[in-house]
Motif scaffolding. Structure first.
Motif, PDB file in Angstrom:
ATOM      1  N   PRO A  84       1.020  -1.165   0.000  1.00  0.00           N
ATOM      2  CA  PRO A  84       0.047  -0.071  -0.100  1.00  0.00           C
ATOM      3  C   PRO A  84       1.127   1.253   0.022  1.00  0.00           C
ATOM      4  CG  PRO A  84      -0.539  -1.429   1.720  1.00  0.00           C
ATOM      5  CD  PRO A  84       0.562  -2.211   1.239  1.00  0.00           C
ATOM      6  N   LYS A  85       0.375   2.326  -0.714  1.00  0.00           N
ATOM      7  CA  LYS A  85       1.356   3.410  -0.714  1.00  0.00           C
ATOM      8  C   LYS A  85       1.014   4.468   0.129  1.00  0.00           C
ATOM      9  CE  LYS A  85       3.113   1.252  -4.144  1.00  0.00           C
ATOM     10  NZ  LYS A  85       4.020   0.384  -3.699  1.00  0.00           N
ATOM     11  N   LEU A  86       1.844   5.140   0.563  1.00  0.00           N
ATOM     12  CA  LEU A  86       1.574   6.155   1.773  1.00  0.00           C
ATOM     13  C   LEU A  86       1.722   7.469   1.411  1.00  0.00           C
ATOM     14  CD1 LEU A  86       3.927   4.580   4.483  1.00  0.00           C
ATOM     15  CD2 LEU A  86       1.680   4.056   4.073  1.00  0.00           C
TER      16      LEU A  86
ATOM     17  N   PHE B 228       5.198  -2.045   3.561  1.00  0.00           N
ATOM     18  CA  PHE B 228       5.281  -0.467   3.428  1.00  0.00           C
ATOM     19  C   PHE B 228       6.776  -0.083   3.205  1.00  0.00           C
ATOM     20  CE2 PHE B 228       1.502  -1.991   5.884  1.00  0.00           C
ATOM     21  CZ  PHE B 228       0.614  -1.179   5.544  1.00  0.00           C
ATOM     22  N   VAL B 229       6.700   0.917   2.297  1.00  0.00           N
ATOM     23  CA  VAL B 229       7.808   1.655   2.038  1.00  0.00           C
ATOM     24  C   VAL B 229       7.850   2.974   2.822  1.00  0.00           C
ATOM     25  CG1 VAL B 229       9.266   2.803   0.141  1.00  0.00           C
ATOM     26  CG2 VAL B 229       7.771   0.778  -0.333  1.00  0.00           C
ATOM     27  N   ILE B 230       9.172   2.698   3.559  1.00  0.00           N
ATOM     28  CA  ILE B 230       9.110   3.984   4.672  1.00  0.00           C
ATOM     29  C   ILE B 230      10.446   5.076   4.279  1.00  0.00           C
ATOM     30  CG2 ILE B 230       9.679   4.296   7.206  1.00  0.00           C
ATOM     31  CD1 ILE B 230       6.963   2.933   6.823  1.00  0.00           C
TER      32      ILE B 230
ATOM     33  N   SER C 171       8.216  10.086  10.145  1.00  0.00           N
ATOM     34  CA  SER C 171       6.687  10.356  10.141  1.00  0.00           C
ATOM     35  C   SER C 171       5.758   9.477   9.436  1.00  0.00           C
ATOM     36  CB  SER C 171       6.655  11.812   9.340  1.00  0.00           C
ATOM     37  OG  SER C 171       6.996  11.803   8.138  1.00  0.00           O
ATOM     38  N   ASP C 172       6.430   8.502   8.482  1.00  0.00           N
ATOM     39  CA  ASP C 172       5.542   7.606   7.859  1.00  0.00           C
ATOM     40  C   ASP C 172       4.798   6.416   8.676  1.00  0.00           C
ATOM     41  OD1 ASP C 172       6.100   8.733   5.644  1.00  0.00           O
ATOM     42  OD2 ASP C 172       7.987   7.581   5.301  1.00  0.00           O
ATOM     43  N   LEU C 173       5.539   6.322   9.906  1.00  0.00           N
ATOM     44  CA  LEU C 173       5.205   5.036  10.705  1.00  0.00           C
ATOM     45  C   LEU C 173       3.730   5.209  11.320  1.00  0.00           C
ATOM     46  CD1 LEU C 173       8.707   4.881  12.441  1.00  0.00           C
ATOM     47  CD2 LEU C 173       7.830   3.348  10.544  1.00  0.00           C
TER      48      LEU C 173
END
Length: 255
Positions: free
Chosen positions: A154-156, A185-187, A191-193
């Motif tokens: 899934p894209k963030l 998930f690509v991090i 802040s993405d977490l």
């Protein structure tokens, strides 16, 4: 019934089908044959397979736009449409039975994959199929029944895609309910977490089915993110995924 065709990415003038080891996700290190579909319904600004969608004349931004040497791709040079029988013949040349359907977004061409999978399993029932998908498309039942493993990424917000494009509740709920699904998930930043935690909670995704992977196309960039991301995975019961192919070969195609 007429034979199906598949739109594939082009590598050195040929369909992008190659035998290597999986470089990321839960199957990291497994010898696999990759078949790379062209076309995608998302347009991630850091995408390393932008030659499957970033065509000349399209408005999509990419992180390489500031590079004078970078330009959008000529669709006729980077996309080929070939018959499933030809794809099956190319795949059968390799001494490997783990097939990874990747992209682009493979689920935009489900009917063609069904045809290909049936052709390959008619030759050898030991063929095993994984799909790498962005998690926005609900699989047809006929397609899903043939797939051994879904690798959903899934894209963030860091992808640059609008929320309404990248988060499709029906599709995410479907994948979250499948035992054969793994979420990666690509991090890019810490802040993405929190965004990951919110999605895990929203879709009731088991923590042990989640992998976090640092974003980056070179080992130096990856190293800047590895340690804090690995610590976070440990503390939250997530799996950590590196990018083994980048460590081994750098940012190259066909490996």
């Amino acid at each position: 019934m007429s034979e199906k065709t598949i739109k594939l990415a082009v590598l050195n003038g040929e369909p992008e089908i190659f035998h290597t080891i999986q470089g990321e996700g839960v199957s990291m290190g497994v010898p696999s044959i990759f078949i790379r579909a062209s076309l995608c319904n998302l347009h991630c600004k850091w995408c390393d397979t932008d030659y499957t969608w970033n065509w000349k004349g399209t408005p999509w931004p990419h992180e390489h736009d500031s590079d004078p040497a970078y330009q959008k791709f000529d669709k006729q040079d980077f996309l080929t449409e070939i018959a499933t029988s030809e794809v099956a013949s190319l795949v059968a040349q390799f001494p490997c039975r783990n097939i990874i359907l990747t992209g682009g977004e493979p689920l935009l061409q489900q009917d063609a994959w069904i045809d290909l999978i049936q052709k390959l399993r008619a030759v050898d029932t030991q063929y095993r199929f994984e799909v790498e998908t962005n998690g926005t498309q609900v699989p047809q039942q006929a397609f899903a029944s043939l797939i051994d493993q879904f690798n959903v990424s899934p894209k963030l917000e860091n992808s640059g895609n609008a929320l309404g494009l990248r988060d499709k509740p029906e599709a995410m709920a479907y994948y979250a309910g499948q035992d054969r699904t793994w979420f990666k998930f690509v991090i890019s930043e810490t802040s993405d977490l929190q965004e990951v935690l919110a999605l895990v909670q929203q879709y009731h995704i088991p923590h042990d089915k989640v992998l976090l992977m640092p974003e980056g196309r070179d080992d130096q960039t990856l190293q800047q993110k590895r340690l804090w991301l690995a610590d976070y995975c440990r503390d939250h019961g997530f799996r950590y995924s590196d990018r083994l192919h980048i460590q081994l070969w750098g940012s190259k195609r066909g490996v």
